[in-house]
Design a protein around this motif. Structure first.
Motif, PDB file in Angstrom:
ATOM      1  N   ASP A  56       0.809  -1.220   0.000  1.00 27.06           N
ATOM      2  CA  ASP A  56       0.000   0.000   0.000  1.00 27.06           C
ATOM      3  C   ASP A  56       0.843   1.272   0.000  1.00 27.06           C
ATOM      4  N   VAL A  57       2.007   1.226   0.650  1.00 28.40           N
ATOM      5  CA  VAL A  57       2.804   2.435   0.845  1.00 28.40           C
ATOM      6  C   VAL A  57       4.266   2.163   0.509  1.00 28.40           C
ATOM      7  N   LEU A  58       4.898   3.110  -0.187  1.00 29.37           N
ATOM      8  CA  LEU A  58       6.345   3.076  -0.396  1.00 29.37           C
ATOM      9  C   LEU A  58       6.964   4.169   0.463  1.00 29.37           C
ATOM     10  N   LYS A  59       7.907   3.774   1.328  1.00 26.36           N
ATOM     11  CA  LYS A  59       8.601   4.767   2.158  1.00 26.36           C
ATOM     12  C   LYS A  59       9.951   5.064   1.514  1.00 26.36           C
ATOM     13  N   ILE A  60      10.162   6.319   1.142  1.00 27.49           N
ATOM     14  CA  ILE A  60      11.388   6.734   0.455  1.00 27.49           C
ATOM     15  C   ILE A  60      12.490   6.928   1.489  1.00 27.49           C
ATOM     16  N   SER A  79       6.450   8.707  -9.091  1.00 24.24           N
ATOM     17  CA  SER A  79       5.729   8.350 -10.321  1.00 24.24           C
ATOM     18  C   SER A  79       5.370   6.871 -10.326  1.00 24.24           C
ATOM     19  N   LEU A  80       6.307   6.019  -9.879  1.00 30.41           N
ATOM     20  CA  LEU A  80       6.058   4.582  -9.825  1.00 30.41           C
ATOM     21  C   LEU A  80       4.920   4.268  -8.873  1.00 30.41           C
ATOM     22  N   ALA A  81       4.957   4.877  -7.694  1.00 28.60           N
ATOM     23  CA  ALA A  81       3.900   4.638  -6.710  1.00 28.60           C
ATOM     24  C   ALA A  81       2.543   5.080  -7.250  1.00 28.60           C
ATOM     25  N   ASP A  82       2.526   6.242  -7.920  1.00 30.93           N
ATOM     26  CA  ASP A  82       1.262   6.740  -8.465  1.00 30.93           C
ATOM     27  C   ASP A  82       0.718   5.792  -9.515  1.00 30.93           C
ATOM     28  N   ALA A  83       1.605   5.257 -10.349  1.00 33.52           N
ATOM     29  CA  ALA A  83       1.174   4.339 -11.404  1.00 33.52           C
ATOM     30  C   ALA A  83       0.618   3.035 -10.830  1.00 33.52           C
ATOM     31  N   LEU A  84       1.145   2.614  -9.685  1.00 36.11           N
ATOM     32  CA  LEU A  84       0.705   1.359  -9.073  1.00 36.11           C
ATOM     33  C   LEU A  84      -0.386   1.566  -8.029  1.00 36.11           C
ATOM     34  N   GLY A  85      -0.833   2.823  -7.870  1.00 34.38           N
ATOM     35  CA  GLY A  85      -1.903   3.103  -6.905  1.00 34.38           C
ATOM     36  C   GLY A  85      -1.462   3.046  -5.467  1.00 34.38           C
ATOM     37  N   MET A  86      -0.216   3.361  -5.195  1.00 33.03           N
ATOM     38  CA  MET A  86       0.313   3.345  -3.827  1.00 33.03           C
ATOM     39  C   MET A  86       0.515   4.762  -3.325  1.00 33.03           C
ATOM     40  N   SER A  87       0.465   4.941  -2.032  1.00 36.80           N
ATOM     41  CA  SER A  87       0.810   6.225  -1.429  1.00 36.80           C
ATOM     42  C   SER A  87       2.286   6.210  -1.057  1.00 36.80           C
ATOM     43  N   THR A  88       2.831   7.379  -0.699  1.00 39.66           N
ATOM     44  CA  THR A  88       4.264   7.480  -0.406  1.00 39.66           C
ATOM     45  C   THR A  88       4.495   8.235   0.895  1.00 39.66           C
ATOM     46  N   THR A  89       5.571   7.870   1.565  1.00 43.01           N
ATOM     47  CA  THR A  89       6.008   8.563   2.777  1.00 43.01           C
ATOM     48  C   THR A  89       7.497   8.837   2.651  1.00 43.01           C
ATOM     49  N   ALA A  90       7.900  10.076   2.882  1.00 45.50           N
ATOM     50  CA  ALA A  90       9.314  10.450   2.819  1.00 45.50           C
ATOM     51  C   ALA A  90       9.898  10.498   4.229  1.00 45.50           C
ATOM     52  N   GLU A  91      11.036   9.853   4.396  1.00 42.25           N
ATOM     53  CA  GLU A  91      11.715   9.840   5.700  1.00 42.25           C
ATOM     54  C   GLU A  91      12.816  10.896   5.727  1.00 42.25           C
ATOM     55  N   GLY A  92      13.138  11.372   6.928  1.00 38.44           N
ATOM     56  CA  GLY A  92      14.286  12.259   7.098  1.00 38.44           C
ATOM     57  C   GLY A  92      14.072  13.675   6.637  1.00 38.44           C
ATOM     58  N   ILE A  93      12.860  14.219   6.779  1.00 36.48           N
ATOM     59  CA  ILE A  93      12.605  15.616   6.416  1.00 36.48           C
ATOM     60  C   ILE A  93      13.123  16.506   7.548  1.00 36.48           C
ATOM     61  N   GLU A  94      14.147  17.280   7.235  1.00 37.56           N
ATOM     62  CA  GLU A  94      14.806  18.077   8.263  1.00 37.56           C
ATOM     63  C   GLU A  94      14.545  19.581   8.125  1.00 37.56           C
ATOM     64  N   THR A  95      14.083  20.032   6.964  1.00 35.63           N
ATOM     65  CA  THR A  95      13.904  21.469   6.745  1.00 35.63           C
ATOM     66  C   THR A  95      12.559  21.738   6.104  1.00 35.63           C
ATOM     67  N   VAL A  96      12.132  22.984   6.192  1.00 33.42           N
ATOM     68  CA  VAL A  96      10.875  23.394   5.582  1.00 33.42           C
ATOM     69  C   VAL A  96      10.961  23.300   4.059  1.00 33.42           C
ATOM     70  N   GLU A  97      12.170  23.548   3.501  1.00 32.97           N
ATOM     71  CA  GLU A  97      12.343  23.462   2.048  1.00 32.97           C
ATOM     72  C   GLU A  97      12.079  22.040   1.561  1.00 32.97           C
ATOM     73  N   LEU A  98      12.567  21.061   2.294  1.00 30.88           N
ATOM     74  CA  LEU A  98      12.328  19.659   1.912  1.00 30.88           C
ATOM     75  C   LEU A  98      10.842  19.330   1.991  1.00 30.88           C
ATOM     76  N   ALA A  99      10.200  19.767   3.070  1.00 33.59           N
ATOM     77  CA  ALA A  99       8.775  19.484   3.225  1.00 33.59           C
ATOM     78  C   ALA A  99       7.978  20.108   2.092  1.00 33.59           C
ATOM     79  N   THR A 100       8.283  21.349   1.735  1.00 32.73           N
ATOM     80  CA  THR A 100       7.569  22.042   0.673  1.00 32.73           C
ATOM     81  C   THR A 100       7.814  21.390  -0.682  1.00 32.73           C
ATOM     82  N   THR A 101       9.050  21.045  -0.956  1.00 32.40           N
ATOM     83  CA  THR A 101       9.400  20.421  -2.241  1.00 32.40           C
ATOM     84  C   THR A 101       8.710  19.072  -2.409  1.00 32.40           C
TER      85      THR A 101
END
Length: 581
Positions: free
Chosen positions: A499-503, A526-548
Motif C-alpha cells: 500500500d505504501v512506499l517509504k522513500i 511516479s512509480l507509486a502513483d502508477a501502481l496506486g500506492m501512497s508514499t512517505t518520505a523519511e528524514g525531512i529536516e527542513t521546511v524546504e524539503l517538506a515544501t518540495t
C-alpha cells in the motif's frame, strides 16, 4: 646388599645380637612377615650410630637391589642407607612425622628400557629398646606407567588424521611460556575448511573423512621445521608457527596454506575444490593458551567475511564482546519490560495534520545510559531476540492507540506503523501475532501499518507473499520501508499487495544539493502513483524539503523538522495541537 640377602634367608629361630655387636640380625617374626608379602619389602630401623639400617628383607627385595642401578638403593654391604639423598630425607621426614604418607617415586634406567618404582613406608611397633622402625615396600609401576603413557598419547591424538588434537595443541602452546627469545615470536593459525558440511552431506561421511585426511596431508606440506599442526575440531585445524619477522611470517604461512589448497581434491572420482579461511593470532607474553586460540578463531570468522586471511584485532573482539554483553542485557531488559516505545509523527504533507505515528523502540540502560537502536536492533536480529522484541512492540503500539481512544473518548483518525524485520517474517507467525495484538487491544486492523524492508521479500518471496496476503486479510496496511536501498524486483511491487512506499532518508536528505536524488525521488513517486500506492518520505529536516516533497506529490512525511520521536503522552498532545481546528 649381600647381608640383606643373607638376612632374608635367616632361620625363624634366629635372634638379634646385642647393639654393641656389629651387624644386626633379623628377628624371626620379621622374617615371617616379609616372606608373606607378595612384593619387594624390607624392615628399616633407625640406629643411633649408623643412621638407617635394613635389618631384614625378603628375596624379592634382594633381587630388586641386585638388578637396579638407581641411586636410591646405593646401600653399603652393611645394609646402611646412605647419609644423604632423597631416600634418606624421606626416612627422616617419615620418622619425624613431617611426611606421614612416606612415598617416593624413582626411575631406573632411561628411555624405553626405564623401570618405574614407588617406595612406600609403613610404621611398625617400636623395639623393646625404643628404636623406631618401619616396613619399606617397593612396587614396580613400569607396566602401569607405560599404560598411562599409552592412554595419554591416545587422548592427545586425533584418531582420524593421526595429528595432535585440541588438548595436545593447547599443551604445545603452554610449553612455550617458559621459553624467552627476543628474536622469535609465535602465532597460532586456525584453518577452517569451508563448505565441508555440504560435502559431507552430499557425498557421505566416508568421503568426508577421506577429504579431511587429504586436507591434513596438504597442510603438513606447508609446515616449516618446528611448526606444529593439530586437528582442533571437525573441519578445523590449528597451526603453531614461530616468527622471526612478526606478523609478516604469519601471513606468509597463511598464504602457503591457501596456495596448496588451490589444486582440486580428487574424492570418489570427483574433483572438489576446497577453500579455507585462515585466522591469525599473535602470542603475547603471559597469554592464556585458550584465549590465544579463541582469538585466532575470532579472526577466522572475519576471514570468512573478508575472503582473505585476517589477523586478530583486539578492538574488533572488544566490539564483539560488547555485542554479546548487549545481547545478555537486552534479554534481561525484555524480561523486565524495561524498553519503551516512542512515536514519531507522520504528517500529511497536503494538510499539515498528523495522520499517524511510527512506533520506535528505545532503550535506556540503567548503567550505560541510552543505547542506540542502530546498536541493539542488529544484536536482537542476530540473536533471535527480535522475535520477542517484535511481539512486544506490536502489542504495546496497539494498546497505546487504544489508550489514546479511551482518553479522548472517541476513535481517533490515527494509525500506528510498526516495523517488522526480515527475521520475523522468516521465523515468526506474523499474522497470528498481529491478530493477537488487535484482539487484546480492541482496535481494527486498518489502524495498523506494518512496515517491512525489501530484504524480507528478497530472502523468501513465497513466504513474504503469504505474509502480505494474511496481513491484508486482517485489513492492515502494508508499507515497504527504505525503498530504493535494497535489491527488490519491480515485479514484487506489481505482484504483492503493498500500500505504501517509504522513500529512504538517504535520497530525501540530498534532494536540495544533488540532482540525482531529486530524480530518484521523482521516479519513486511516479512509480507509486502508477501502481496506486501512497508514499512517505523519511528524514525531512527542513521546511524546504517538506515544501518540495509536497509539491512533487508525496503523500506524507516524517523527520525532525516536524518532531522527534515522542513518548506516548507527548505524542498524543502533539496530535491534539497539530490537528486543532
Amino acid at each position: 646388599m649381600q647381608a640383606a640377602a643373607q638376612l632374608s634367608s635367616g632361620s625363624p629361630k634366629s635372634r638379634r645380637t646385642t647393639e654393641k655387636g656389629g651387624n644386626p640380625y633379623a628377628l624371626a617374626e620379621d622374617v615371617a612377615l616379609l616372606a608373606a608379602l607378595p612384593i619387594a619389602a624390607a624392615i628399616i630401623e633407625q640406629s643411633d650410630t649408623e643412621g638407617f639400617v635394613a635389618t631384614a628383607s625378603n628375596q624379592r627385595f634382594s633381587d630388586l637391589v641386585t638388578r637396579t642401578s638407581a641411586a636410591a638403593f646405593a646401600w653399603d654391604k652393611g645394609c646402611r642407607v646412605p647419609s644423604e639423598g632423597p631416600f634418606t630425607l624421606l626416612l627422616y621426614e617419615f620418622f619425624s612425622g613431617i611426611n606421614p604418607t612416606g612415598e617416593l617415586d624413582f626411575i631406573d634406567g632411561d628411555g624405553v628400557s626405564a623401570h618405574y618404582f614407588r617406595v612406600k613406608l609403613a610404621p611398625l611397633p617400636r623395639m623393646a629398646s625404643g628404636k623406631l622402625r618401619c616396613l619399606l615396600s617397593v612396587v614396580d609401576r613400569t607396566v602401569e606407567v607405560q599404560a598411562e603413557r599409552a592412554l595419554r598419547a591416545e587422548m592427545l591424538r586425533d584418531s582420524l588424521t593421526g595429528l595432535p588434537n585440541r588438548l595436545s595443541f593447547t599443551e604445545s602452546i603452554e610449553s612455550l611460556e617458559g621459553v624467552h627469545d627476543d628474536e622469535i615470536e609465535h602465532a597460532v593459525l586456525v584453518v577452517d575448511m569451508l563448505r565441508f558440511s555440504r560435502i559431507n552431506e552430499s557425498m557421505g561421511t566416508l568421503a568426508g573423512d577421506e577429504l579431511l585426511i587429504t586436507f591434513a596431508r596438504r597442510l603438513i606440506l606447508t609446515l616449516r621445521a618446528g611448526d606444529i599442526l593439530a586437528r582442533t575440531g571437525g573441519n578445523e585445524f590449528g597451526v603453531l608457527v614461530s616468527l622471526r619477522r612478526g606478523v609478516e611470517d604469519a601471513l606468509k604461512a597463511a598464504e602457503r596454506i591457501q596456495e596448496v589448497m588451490t589444486t582440486p581434491f580428487k574424492i570418489s572420482d570427483l574433483e572438489i575444490r576446497v577453500d579455507c579461511a585462515v585466522g591469525v593470532a599473535l602470542m603475547q607474553p603471559g597469554q592464556d593458551p585458550e584465549e590465544l586460540f579463541r582469538s585466532a578463531q575470532f579472526a577466522v570468522k572475519q576471514a570468512k567475511q573478508a575472503g582473505k586471511p585476517q589477523v586478530y584485532e583486539p578492538r574488533e573482539a572488544s566490539a564483539a564482546r560488547r555485542r554479546f554483553s548487549i545481547e545478555t542485557e537486552l534479554r534481561r531488559a525484555l524480561d523486565k519490560d524495561q524498553l519503551r516505545l516512542f512515536y514519531q509523527p507522520l504528517i500529511d504533507l497536503k494538510t499539515g495534520k498528523v495522520s499517524g505515528f511510527e512506533a520506535l523502540a528505545r532503550w535506556t540502560h540503567e548503567d550505560r545510559g541510552e543505547i542506540s537502536p542502530n546498536e541493539f536492533i542488529p544484536v536482537a536480529e542476530e540473536s533471535g531476540l527480535i522475535l520477542q522484541l517484535g511481539r512486544w512492540a506490536m502489542h504495546k503500539a496497539s494498546q497505546t492507540l487504544a489508550d489514546w481512544d479511551s482518553k479522548i473518548g472517541q476513535q481517533l483518525p490515527l494509525y500506528v506503523g510498526v516495523n517488522l524485520s526480515a527475521i520475523q517474517v522468516a521465523r515468526d507467525d506474523i499474522a497470528g501475532m498481529v491478530s493477537s495484538a488487535l484482539k487484546s487491544s480492541g482496535i481494527s486492523g486498518d489502524r495498523l501499518t506494518l512496515e517491512l524492508t525489501e530484504s524480507s521479500i528478497v530472502q523468501d518471496p513465497g513466504r513474504a507473499t503469504r505474509v502480505f496476503d494474511a496481513l491484508k486479510a486482517l485489513d492492515a496496511t502494508v508499507a515497504m520501508d527504505d525503498f530504493g536501498t535494497g535489491y527488490s524486483s519491480l515485479a514484487y511491487l506489481q505482484r504483492l499487495p503493498i500500500d505504501v512506499l517509504k522513500i529512504d532518508r538517504s535520497f530525501v536528505s540530498g534532494m536540495m544539493v544533488d540532482p540525482d536524488s531529486v530524480a530518484i525521488v521523482r521516479a519513486v513517486l511516479s512509480l507509486a502513483d502508477a501502481l496506486g500506492m501512497s508514499t512517505t518520505a523519511e528524514g525531512i529536516e527542513t521546511v524546504e524539503l517538506a515544501t518540495t516533497l509536497a509539491a512533487l506529490g508525496c503523500s506524507s512525511g516524517q523527520g525532525y523538522y516536524f518532531a522527534k520521536p515522542l513518548e506516548a503522552e507527548a505524542a498524543l498532545e502533539y496530535w491534539a495541537s497539530r490537528n486543532r481546528g
